[in-house]
Scaffold this active site. Structure first.
Site, short mmCIF file in Angstrom:
data_model
loop_
_atom_site.label_atom_id
_atom_site.label_comp_id
_atom_site.label_asym_id
_atom_site.label_seq_id
_atom_site.Cartn_x
_atom_site.Cartn_y
_atom_site.Cartn_z
N THR A 33 0.89 -1.16 0.00
CA THR A 33 0.00 0.00 0.00
C THR A 33 0.93 1.20 0.00
OG1 THR A 33 -1.55 -1.20 1.41
CG2 THR A 33 -1.61 1.21 1.58
N ARG A 51 -14.04 -7.46 -0.65
CA ARG A 51 -13.18 -7.40 0.55
C ARG A 51 -12.61 -5.98 0.70
NH1 ARG A 51 -7.55 -5.93 1.50
NH2 ARG A 51 -6.85 -7.03 3.36
N VAL A 52 -12.66 -5.47 1.91
CA VAL A 52 -12.06 -4.17 2.21
C VAL A 52 -11.02 -4.37 3.30
CG1 VAL A 52 -12.50 -1.89 3.18
CG2 VAL A 52 -14.10 -2.86 1.53
N THR A 101 0.72 -0.57 6.60
CA THR A 101 0.76 -1.32 5.35
C THR A 101 0.87 -2.80 5.70
OG1 THR A 101 1.97 -1.62 3.26
CG2 THR A 101 3.28 -1.07 5.19
N GLY A 102 0.47 -3.64 4.77
CA GLY A 102 0.54 -5.08 5.03
C GLY A 102 -0.84 -5.68 5.09
N GLY A 132 -4.22 -6.20 5.92
CA GLY A 132 -5.16 -5.28 6.53
C GLY A 132 -5.98 -5.88 7.65
#
Ligand code: GLY
Length: 343
Positions: A203, A231-232, A254-255, A257
């Protein structure tokens, strides 16, 4: 007598501060000058170009909010980008869906999730923040809002590289995509796919302090490659992927979520800074929390946090090796920093 006690009190305070500073846990805000402007962004390889755009705004005494928006827009436009913008990797049904959020120094925030065919979700997030009474719009409604505000629909075609990678993934995972989404025909949920290591992604998260000492942040992503449609992740969720408190500091994540959402990661980092921890230690404690609280085996999941405080001090930490970031200050031009890690 009174002046003796006062001297003793001052000495005690002095010793206490020295001890805490030695422990590296606390910063003595009153004794330092504020470092500003500063901008930092996740993943060195993409962050440098984004930082250039952000630094241009900051070095001209611009607002941190404009800097972070302009910065991450660069990454959203890049054609060779696995994980940000419309050229990024699709979900398991071959559709690119984007998530983004932004937050300013006045506690205003805006967010967009699962938006399709719009090339600058970060600017949609900012418009939601500035033009609507809401914080977050998702999916078709977000797209409708974007189009009503002048964004053009960009079509669904994957880049040749992403198309080839997607086909290879489908073959390997034996996934049959949705045939008719309106009729609700879905492919099977295949948890084994999620555990196969195909879900590595990143991200761009950017945080900045401007020459007035105000903080802002932005975060934008296509999310996990080959995720379930709809998917969020953490990136559009205020408090998870990003949080800014202009009295204290700002943090981005980041990574994976899901791990960040479970601990309200970026909000947690800012709250640790509010308690007096340095940005790096605040990030480390959030990583420790993920490791302690994750209900699942973390496998090889990665999460990294970046943070900056009101003094312009910054830091990062990750679950495992490999998370790097780029920083610009008046002294450093896109300095690469390899974040410390715990596992
Ligand atoms: N951190 C980005 C995502 O999980 O979608």
């Amino acid at each position: 007598m009174e002046s003796n006690s006062r001297r003793k009190f001052i000495r005690t305070i002095g010793l206490g501060s020295a001890f805490l500073a030695l422990k590296g846990q606390v910063y003595a805000a009153s004794k330092k000058t504020v470092q500003k402007p500063v901008v930092l962004a996740t993943w060195y390889n993409q962050a440098t170009r984004a930082n250039e755009a952000a630094w241009k705004v900051l070095s001209e005494q611009g607002r941190a909010l404009d800097a972070v928006e302009q910065g991450v827009r660069v990454t959203e436009s890049e054609t060779e980008n696995c994980c940000v913008g419309l050229n990024a990797m699709p979900d398991r049904d071959g559709i690119v869906t984007l998530d983004a959020c932004i937050m300013d120094e006045f506690n205003n925030c805006g967010s967009v999730a699962a938006i399709e065919q719009i090339d600058h979700p970060i600017s949609v997030a900012r418009l939601i923040m500035e033009k609507t009474p809401h914080v977050m719009l998702v999916g078709a409604g977000a797209q409708q809002f974007a189009v009503a505000n002048g964004f053009k629909l960009k079509g669904l075609k994957l880049t040749p590289g992403q198309e080839a990678a997607y086909k290879a993934w489908r073959e390997k995972s034996h996934y049959e995509p949705v045939k008719n989404i309106e009729k609700g025909e879905h492919g099977p949920f295949a948890p084994e796919i999620m555990e196969s290591g195909e879900y590595n992604h990143d991200t761009i998260g950017m945080i900045a302090i401007d020459s007035k000492g105000n903080l802002s942040g932005a975060c934008t992503t296509s999310g996990m490659a080959y995720k379930m449609h709809g998917r969020v992740g953490d990136s559009p969720i205020i408090g998870a992927g990003l949080f800014v408190d202009n009295e204290v500091g700002a943090a981005v994540a980041t990574g994976v979520g899901e791990e960040v959402i479970r601990i309200c990661g970026s909000h947690l980092v800012v709250e640790f800074m509010r308690q007096g921890l340095s940005p790096e230690v605040a990030c480390r404690k959030a990583v420790e929390r993920i490791i302690k609280k994750s209900p699942k085996n973390l496998g090889d999941s990665q999460v990294g946090f970046l943070a900056i405080n009101k003094m312009g001090e910054y830091g990062g930490y990750a679950i495992r090796e490999g998370f790097d970031y780029a920083v610009c200050t008046s002294q450093l031009h896109n300095q690469k920093v390899n974040a410390k890690f715990l596992l």
